[in-house]
Design an enzyme around this catalytic site. Structure first.
Site, PDB file in Angstrom:
ATOM      1  N   LYS A 152       0.546  -1.431   0.241  1.00  0.00           N
ATOM      2  CA  LYS A 152       0.199   0.394  -0.198  1.00  0.00           C
ATOM      3  C   LYS A 152       0.954   1.327   0.213  1.00  0.00           C
ATOM      4  O   LYS A 152       0.412   2.579   0.821  1.00  0.00           O
ATOM      5  CB  LYS A 152      -0.742  -0.093   1.690  1.00  0.00           C
TER       6      LYS A 152
HETATM    7  C1  LIG Z   1      -5.432  -1.916  -4.292  1.00  0.00           C
HETATM    8  C2  LIG Z   1      -6.299  -2.274  -3.206  1.00  0.00           C
HETATM    9  N1  LIG Z   1      -6.444  -3.640  -2.837  1.00  0.00           N
HETATM   10  C3  LIG Z   1      -7.622  -4.020  -2.415  1.00  0.00           C
HETATM   11  C4  LIG Z   1      -7.897  -3.038  -1.669  1.00  0.00           C
HETATM   12  C5  LIG Z   1      -9.102  -3.024  -0.015  1.00  0.00           C
HETATM   13  O1  LIG Z   1      -8.385  -2.927   0.840  1.00  0.00           O
HETATM   14  P1  LIG Z   1      -9.154  -3.831   2.558  1.00  0.00           P
HETATM   15  O2  LIG Z   1      -9.959  -4.204   2.256  1.00  0.00           O
HETATM   16  O3  LIG Z   1      -8.108  -3.232   3.430  1.00  0.00           O
HETATM   17  O4  LIG Z   1      -9.883  -2.090   2.574  1.00  0.00           O
HETATM   18  C6  LIG Z   1      -7.285  -1.528  -1.160  1.00  0.00           C
HETATM   19  C7  LIG Z   1      -7.924  -0.309  -0.554  1.00  0.00           C
HETATM   20  O5  LIG Z   1      -8.697  -0.482  -0.066  1.00  0.00           O
HETATM   21  C8  LIG Z   1      -6.749  -1.578  -2.499  1.00  0.00           C
HETATM   22  O6  LIG Z   1      -6.342   0.047  -2.517  1.00  0.00           O
END
Ligand SMILES: Cc1ncc(COP(=O)(O)O)c(C=O)c1O
Length: 313
Positions: A167
């Site tokens: 992230k």
């Molecule tokens: C690239 C990406 N994949 C998946 C997610 C989902 O992750 P989470 O469920 O931890 O919000 C996110 C963010 O929301 C993201 O930026």
């Protein structure tokens, strides 16, 4: 099904009146960085997106507060950032911010660990790591009643380039390329493939494919973020008696699936109605909508089984 109106991430005017900045809470107008800030130049930050939901009794609760801050601090290690605040400290700071900002309804919380030094050196250490947190009001990020997506020509950034699991702010240029082209072509979002052509995830959400009673999602080793909603949905699907699988998924499985849906803090649970103009399954979304209903019940505090997902503010 009627699609809910998408509500874009708020304009600056809606942003909470206070932010956490340089170790203290300040009025939002004072939470500014220099043009020479390392992260502004090179994308050297890790971040989170967290939601606070209005509960049935009118109070607010943060969803997966500890899990998000634990992930943030873990990912900070990828950037060799040292953060003095613990996950518990950051949860307390966030509760305080939400009380001060008193958003009317649901809110979105954006924490960042960034390199605050004014430096043009491309490196990671010695750059004065800081935490920043701001909050905004937020409804549905995407329509939750059936979205149209396309498989992107952009490839998901690989673990050996910029780890998707990190992230990392700079890696979101990859997501922005895909989302921008999808929007320009009239789609709600894009699905990105790994370098070897397997399903990875959408621009800011994890991907699930349903066939019969199997609810499958790509493994964490296929260039996806280890989504916190992804884990929650795997748990909900198991609790609903479905078979869950974390496995490598071929692109063609998208076109043969009964149902496909996205999950994430922003998108919540978003069923997909078509992929590259091919309708998904019969379009009844029975399993996706059941999972969506269970998820919304959990995040609004209506299901005791998931009460430990929520931290009251
Ligand atoms: C690239 C990406 N994949 C998946 C997610 C989902 O992750 P989470 O469920 O931890 O919000 C996110 C963010 O929301 C993201 O930026």
């Amino acid at each position: 099904m009627t699609a809910l109106e998408p509500r874009p991430i708020s304009a600056a005017a809606d942003i909470g009146a206070f932010a956490y900045f340089e170790g203290t809470v300040v009025p939002i107008g004072e939470a500014n960085v220099s043009i020479a800030t390392h992260t502004f130049n090179y994308g050297t930050a890790v971040f989170e997106g967290i939601r606070a939901y209005r509960q049935a009794d009118g109070s607010s609760a943060i969803l997966f507060a500890h899990e998000h801050y634990a992930r943030l601090l873990r990912n900070a290690r990828l950037l060799r950032a040292s953060v003095p605040e613990s996950a518990d400290d950051l949860v307390e700071i966030t509760r305080d911010l939400l009380r001060r900002n008193a958003h009317d309804g649901d809110a979105y919380i954006r924490p960042l660990v960034y390199k605050s030094a004014r430096s043009i050196r491309v490196k990671l250490t010695g750059l004065d790591d800081r935490v920043g947190i701001f909050t905004i009001p937020l409804g549905d990020y995407l329509p939750t009643g059936g979205i149209r997506v396309t498989v992107s020509a952009w490839q998901r950034v690989s673990d050996n380039a910029i780890p998707a699991r990190g992230k990392i702010s700079g890696s979101y240029v990859n997501a922005a390329f895909a989302a921008e082209d999808a929007h320009a072509a009239g789609y709600d979002d894009a699905i990105l493939l790994t370098g070897d052509g397997h399903l990875a995830e959408a621009s800011a959400a994890n991907l699930f494919v349903v066939r019969g009673r199997e609810v499958a999602t790509p493994p964490l080793t296929d260039d996806v973020l280890a989504g916190i909603t992804r884990s929650a949905i795997l748990q909900i699907a198991r609790d609903a008696g479905l078979d869950v699988a974390e496995r490598r998924i071929d692109r063609s499985e998208l076109y043969l699936a009964d149902e496909v849906f996205l999950t994430g803090t922003g998108v919540q649970v978003a069923p997909i109605s078509s992929i590259d103009e091919r309708p998904v399954g019969t379009g009844d979304f029975a399993i996706s909508l059941d999972i969506q209903r269970r998820y919304f019940a959990a995040v609004r505090g209506h299901d005791e089984r998931y009460a430990n997902w929520l931290t009251s503010i």
